[in-house]
Write a protein that holds these residues in place. Structure first.
Motif, PDB file in Angstrom:
ATOM      1  N   ILE A 106       0.828  -1.205   0.000  1.00 11.50           N
ATOM      2  CA  ILE A 106       0.000   0.000   0.000  1.00 11.50           C
ATOM      3  C   ILE A 106       0.866   1.260   0.000  1.00 11.50           C
ATOM      4  N   LEU A 107       2.061   1.178   0.608  1.00 11.92           N
ATOM      5  CA  LEU A 107       2.929   2.352   0.679  1.00 11.92           C
ATOM      6  C   LEU A 107       3.411   2.765  -0.706  1.00 11.92           C
ATOM      7  N   VAL A 110       0.255   4.291  -2.649  1.00 10.10           N
ATOM      8  CA  VAL A 110      -0.160   5.666  -2.367  1.00 10.10           C
ATOM      9  C   VAL A 110       0.928   6.674  -2.714  1.00 10.10           C
ATOM     10  N   SER A 111       2.214   6.299  -2.530  1.00 12.25           N
ATOM     11  CA  SER A 111       3.253   7.285  -2.857  1.00 12.25           C
ATOM     12  C   SER A 111       3.298   7.508  -4.370  1.00 12.25           C
ATOM     13  N   LEU A 112       3.058   6.460  -5.160  1.00 10.54           N
ATOM     14  CA  LEU A 112       3.019   6.651  -6.609  1.00 10.54           C
ATOM     15  C   LEU A 112       1.798   7.463  -7.021  1.00 10.54           C
ATOM     16  N   LEU A 113       0.664   7.210  -6.364  1.00 11.36           N
ATOM     17  CA  LEU A 113      -0.554   7.987  -6.650  1.00 11.36           C
ATOM     18  C   LEU A 113      -0.283   9.470  -6.446  1.00 11.36           C
ATOM     19  N   LEU A 114       0.334   9.769  -5.310  1.00  6.70           N
ATOM     20  CA  LEU A 114       0.681  11.141  -4.960  1.00  6.70           C
ATOM     21  C   LEU A 114       1.600  11.742  -6.016  1.00  6.70           C
TER      22      LEU A 114
ATOM     23  N   PRO B  34       8.903   9.510  -5.289  1.00 10.79           N
ATOM     24  CA  PRO B  34       7.568   9.433  -4.665  1.00 10.79           C
ATOM     25  C   PRO B  34       7.628   9.315  -3.145  1.00 10.79           C
ATOM     26  N   MET B  38       6.008  11.939  -0.497  1.00 11.48           N
ATOM     27  CA  MET B  38       5.061  11.540   0.542  1.00 11.48           C
ATOM     28  C   MET B  38       5.438  12.164   1.890  1.00 11.48           C
ATOM     29  N   TRP B 271      -5.120  14.030   1.656  1.00  9.53           N
ATOM     30  CA  TRP B 271      -3.830  13.420   1.325  1.00  9.53           C
ATOM     31  C   TRP B 271      -2.737  13.692   2.341  1.00  9.53           C
TER      32      TRP B 271
END
Lengths: 257, 303
Positions: A106-107, A110-114, B34, B38, B271
């Protein structure tokens, strides 16, 4: 205790635990009932429904295409990474290659989504899914290739160099043929991982493109019909064949069997 | 290898960059960047329409928009810490159950004749080749209200006068699927370890009068600790971040860290807070890996 009856019983129970649930999915895919509850009668109906389900077929096509492109790219990059890690050490590269494999999926999702939305301003879709799949597959290919390289006698490369082979010739005629089984196993692994991935795809797919796992997920969440069982059975069959191929292909290629 | 690096010829140096460059650049772009984004995002304010407040906004006030607000928010409500603790215990329980189930199987495979070992290992990997969602879905069928298992459990409960229970959409369903999905991760490292044990050690223990239990507890088990640790890490970490299994098989109260993160990114679209939760999860994972490495190395000395 060595291999006593208790050990056998416990181990067989665990094998049953592994196989019974999947067997039930397969059996109910042939059940003539909308409910996965009791056996009514044999039917091919759910496979027929499946073959006429445009969304599902499109999703399967997407999955295949994504898996093909991302596994080929990941195989190239992963082979390079594996060779670099073996030959030069490169602890930073090793860290970058192995961490995406070790951390919760999941990490990475979400970091790629961001990153895609906030930094690249990319519309999520095929491209973003492929990049994500390549990122987590590189590590698996690299590990397999590095293990393969570790088993090769270094003096063979020295011999090639002493005989005047250029780095490219050494790679083309010595290294590559020797690591090929590892490269193929890694590629198959990357292909399976890509076609199988749900979590990372879930975050990087956006709304436009669905892969097979995403489609299965929405069917499970919204309306469960034995069509899910039918697609599961077919997927089970395909992936089993890939696993068997990756087990036996290297031997065949080495001319052993 | 640094001294070898110093006297590389120009051609060899070029080769080195050609080989390591592409994967390095790719991962720098799509893994390292990424991750950094984050961390940055976790110190930002949420945007008006979800996502983040724009970085390059015309308004200079938002440009300096770095804040500890999300971290303050995380610790202001105990519910978030509680979900982390709950996830930790689910991961721990999954790991222990996997260990108990995997050990006899791994032991049996390791003590089988060499010829059948490969097949037995393959039989462990094979179900693992089916799609993750299918393996979860299988438990939806098995635990469904009309399934034999539910009928049996509720039949027994009915006979002793207890009310019917729902197996599906419960913590029980989440746990059993967690175990099911991660079991091979425990079997394989355990087997790899157990296979290397020298059988003559057990013979020696037997000659010295140790019974089967003492042979296991004082010889096999301590030697297998490295396998137990690597298997446990492989099970514990993915379970800690899992969102799909509680999402499919859990009830409304079975939310874990993964579900919380997913909700922030795709549901409420907060986010920055989602990033904070992800950072917290990363720290939790690193802490566990560090602990496992420490315990592993101290125990390893006695083994």
């Amino acid at each position: 205790m060595r291999r006593g009856p208790w050990l056998w019983a416990a181990a067989l129970a665990v094998y049953a635990f592994l196989y019974v649930p999947l067997a039930i999915v397969v059996v109910y895919s042939f059940n003539d009932s909308r409910l996965n509850a009791e056996w009514v009668g044999f039917t091919w109906h759910w496979y027929d429904v499946l073959l006429h389900d445009e969304d599902m077929l499109a999703a399967a096509g997407n999955s295949l295409f994504i898996a093909l492109v991302s596994s080929l790219s990941a195989t190239a990059l992963g082979t390079m990474a594996g060779m670099a890690m073996h030959r030069y050490g490169m602890r930073v590269l090793a860290f970058m290659v192995l961490t995406p494999v070790a951390m919760p999926e999941i990490l990475l999702g979400v970091s790629l989504l961001l990153f895609f939305i906030q930094v690249l301003n990319l519309t999520l879709g095929m491209i973003s899914i492929m990049i994500a799949h390549i990122t987590f597959s590189i590590g698996f290919v690299a590990v397999i290739v590095r293990a393969r390289l570790a088993g090769i006698d270094e003096s063979i490369f020295e011999a090639a160099r002493d005989l005047g082979a250029s780095p490219w010739e050494t790679f083309r005629y010595i290294t590559f043929p020797l690591i090929l089984p590892g490269v193929i196993a890694g590629g198959l692994m990357a292909f399976t991982l890509s076609i199988d991935d749900f979590v990372i795809t879930f975050f990087t797919a956006g709304v436009g493109v669905a892969t097979l796992p995403l489609r299965i997920y929405s069917m499970i969440k919204i309306a469960v019909t034995p069509e899910v069982n039918a697609v599961s059975t077919l997927l089970l069959l395909t992936l089993t064949m890939i696993v068997l191929a990756s087990r036996f292909a290297p031997d065949v290629l080495r001319g052993k069997t | 290898m640094s001294d070898e690096h110093a006297n590389l010829s120009p051609a060899a140096r070029l080769t080195k960059w050609l080989v390591s460059g592409p994967p390095f650049v790719f991962l720098l772009l799509f893994f390292v960047a990424p991750s950094i984004i984050m961390v940055v995002a976790s110190f930002r304010y949420p945007g008006e329409f979800g996502g983040l407040a724009p970085v390059a906004a015309a308004d200079p006030a938002t440009l300096q928009g770095l804040t500890l607000e999300t971290y303050r928010f995380f610790f202001s409500d105990f519910i978030y810490t509680e979900i982390f603790i709950k996830s930790f215990f689910v991961a721990l329980a999954t790991t222990v159950i996997c260990l108990v189930m995997a050990y006899p199987l791994a032991l049996l495979i390791a003590r089988s004749p060499k010829k059948s070992r490969d097949l037995m290992v393959l039989l462990v990997i094979l179900p693992f080749a089916s799609n993750f969602l299918i393996r979860v879905y299988a438990w939806m069928i098995l635990l469904g209200p009309q399934a034999a298992l539910s009928q049996l459990v509720n039949g027994v409960l009915g006979a002793v006068g207890a009310g019917p229970v729902h197996l599906l959409f419960s913590p029980f369903a989440v746990l059993i699927a967690m175990v099911y999905v991660h079991l091979p991760f425990m079997v394989l490292p355990l087997y790899t370890n157990l296979e290397k044990h020298d059988p003559s050690l057990l013979d020696a223990a037997q000659d010295l009068g140790a019974n089967a239990w003492r042979r296991f507890w004082h010889v096999t088990f301590p030697l297998s600790l490295p396998g137990i640790f690597s298997g446990s890490t492989l099970v514990f970490i993915p379970v800690l971040g899992m969102f799909a299994i509680p999402d499919i098989l859990g009830g409304t109260g079975d939310m874990l860290i993964g579900n919380l993160i997913k909700e922030q990114f795709l549901g409420t679209r907060d986010w920055p807070f989602g990033s904070t939760l992800s950072i917290m999860l990363t720290l939790a994972v690193l802490l566990c890996v560090w602990l496992a490495a420490r315990v592993g190395s101290t125990r390893g000395r006695y083994a």
